[in-house]
Design a protein around this motif. Structure first.
Motif, mmCIF file in Angstrom:
data_model
loop_
_atom_site.group_PDB
_atom_site.id
_atom_site.type_symbol
_atom_site.label_atom_id
_atom_site.label_comp_id
_atom_site.label_asym_id
_atom_site.label_seq_id
_atom_site.Cartn_x
_atom_site.Cartn_y
_atom_site.Cartn_z
ATOM 1 N N GLY A 80 0.822 -0.820 0.010
ATOM 2 C CA GLY A 80 0.292 -0.054 0.146
ATOM 3 C C GLY A 80 0.796 1.325 0.282
ATOM 4 O O GLY A 80 0.652 1.956 -0.653
ATOM 5 N N GLN A 81 1.928 1.087 0.968
ATOM 6 C CA GLN A 81 3.093 2.368 0.540
ATOM 7 C C GLN A 81 3.678 2.577 -0.844
ATOM 8 O O GLN A 81 3.709 3.822 -1.565
ATOM 9 C CB GLN A 81 4.011 2.201 2.536
ATOM 10 C CG GLN A 81 3.317 2.713 3.028
ATOM 11 C CD GLN A 81 4.259 1.613 4.314
ATOM 12 O OE1 GLN A 81 5.078 1.442 3.745
ATOM 13 N NE2 GLN A 81 3.878 2.602 5.349
ATOM 14 N N ALA A 82 4.163 1.670 -0.767
ATOM 15 C CA ALA A 82 4.449 1.445 -2.311
ATOM 16 C C ALA A 82 4.062 1.948 -3.385
ATOM 17 O O ALA A 82 3.769 2.771 -4.007
ATOM 18 C CB ALA A 82 4.702 -0.137 -2.728
ATOM 19 N N GLN A 85 3.660 5.905 -2.836
ATOM 20 C CA GLN A 85 4.838 6.786 -3.889
ATOM 21 C C GLN A 85 4.798 6.532 -5.283
ATOM 22 O O GLN A 85 5.446 7.183 -5.681
ATOM 23 C CB GLN A 85 5.402 5.867 -3.024
ATOM 24 C CG GLN A 85 6.540 5.548 -1.501
ATOM 25 C CD GLN A 85 6.518 7.632 -1.324
ATOM 26 O OE1 GLN A 85 7.290 8.583 -1.766
ATOM 27 N NE2 GLN A 85 6.208 7.460 0.053
ATOM 28 N N ARG A 86 4.157 5.523 -6.038
ATOM 29 C CA ARG A 86 3.991 5.349 -7.407
ATOM 30 C C ARG A 86 2.888 6.857 -7.460
ATOM 31 O O ARG A 86 3.083 7.058 -8.867
ATOM 32 C CB ARG A 86 2.877 4.259 -7.791
ATOM 33 C CG ARG A 86 4.153 2.924 -7.978
ATOM 34 C CD ARG A 86 3.918 1.745 -8.513
ATOM 35 N NE ARG A 86 4.979 1.421 -8.292
ATOM 36 C CZ ARG A 86 3.958 -0.471 -8.906
ATOM 37 N NH1 ARG A 86 4.073 -0.838 -8.906
ATOM 38 N NH2 ARG A 86 5.359 -0.473 -8.627
ATOM 39 N N ALA A 131 14.214 6.848 -4.886
ATOM 40 C CA ALA A 131 15.329 5.900 -3.796
ATOM 41 C C ALA A 131 14.238 4.941 -2.965
ATOM 42 O O ALA A 131 14.384 4.234 -2.845
ATOM 43 C CB ALA A 131 15.699 7.252 -2.762
ATOM 44 N N ILE A 132 13.135 5.735 -2.494
ATOM 45 C CA ILE A 132 12.244 5.169 -1.726
ATOM 46 C C ILE A 132 11.759 4.078 -2.291
ATOM 47 O O ILE A 132 11.840 3.054 -1.860
ATOM 48 C CB ILE A 132 10.775 5.732 -1.206
ATOM 49 C CG1 ILE A 132 11.603 6.919 -0.032
ATOM 50 C CG2 ILE A 132 10.041 5.007 -0.689
ATOM 51 C CD1 ILE A 132 10.667 8.107 0.260
ATOM 52 N N LEU A 133 11.520 3.974 -3.479
ATOM 53 C CA LEU A 133 10.998 2.935 -3.514
ATOM 54 C C LEU A 133 11.856 1.835 -4.151
ATOM 55 O O LEU A 133 11.711 0.125 -4.060
ATOM 56 C CB LEU A 133 9.660 2.887 -5.443
ATOM 57 C CG LEU A 133 8.887 3.997 -5.176
ATOM 58 C CD1 LEU A 133 8.537 4.655 -6.269
ATOM 59 C CD2 LEU A 133 7.664 3.144 -4.740
#
Length: 147
Positions: A80-82, A85-86, A131-133
């Motif tokens: 869900g967080q990914a 971020q997308r 960078a997070i992903l």
């Protein structure tokens, strides 16, 4: 004490929820971990809650209920967080495209500071999100205008 009919009804519900959960888990396995549709993730969470509730009812009546490994599981919050971020990445990419069109309206070195700062900001945010992903193991494309 509940009737045999009430107990049988709850046991049927438990079997039905476990069957549905198995199907949802099968469908989830067909997706990349970070691309699982929300309705599948939500369905898994809802079914696990229903299973927990039914087991609680049966156990409250003194009925022995075997646990199944699929009955509980970690919530896949990372997926869900990914996805979030997308979505942010797409917003910043859209903002970057707008700022690039604005920059094209001016000659070289003539763009107003607001356009230059917007370009800098959007590129920095895009790099931060990528960078997070990537840190989570999510593949992300590099587009030419983002550097």
């Amino acid at each position: 004490m509940p009737s045999n009919q009430e107990i049988a009804h709850q046991e049927k519900l438990l079997a039905m929820y476990r069957g549905l959960l198995a199907e949802h888990l099968r469908q989830r396995a067909a997706w990349d971990r970070f691309d699982v549709p929300e309705y599948i993730r939500g369905g898994i969470a809802s079914l696990r809650q229903e299973i927990t509730d039914v087991k609680g009812i049966l156990r409250g009546w003194g009925i022995a209920v075997a646990d199944h490994p699929d009955d509980v599981g970690p919530e896949d919050k990372l997926a869900g967080q990914a996805q979030h971020q997308r979505e942010l990445l797409n917003i910043h990419r859209g903002n970057l495209a707008i700022a690039l069109r604005q920059q094209e309206q001016f000659g070289p070195g003539q763009a107003p500071p607001v356009v230059v700062n917007t370009l800098r900001h959007e590129r920095a945010e895009i790099q931060r999100i990528k960078a997070i992903l990537r840190g989570w193991g999510v593949p992300v494309d590099d587009l030419p205008a983002e550097e």
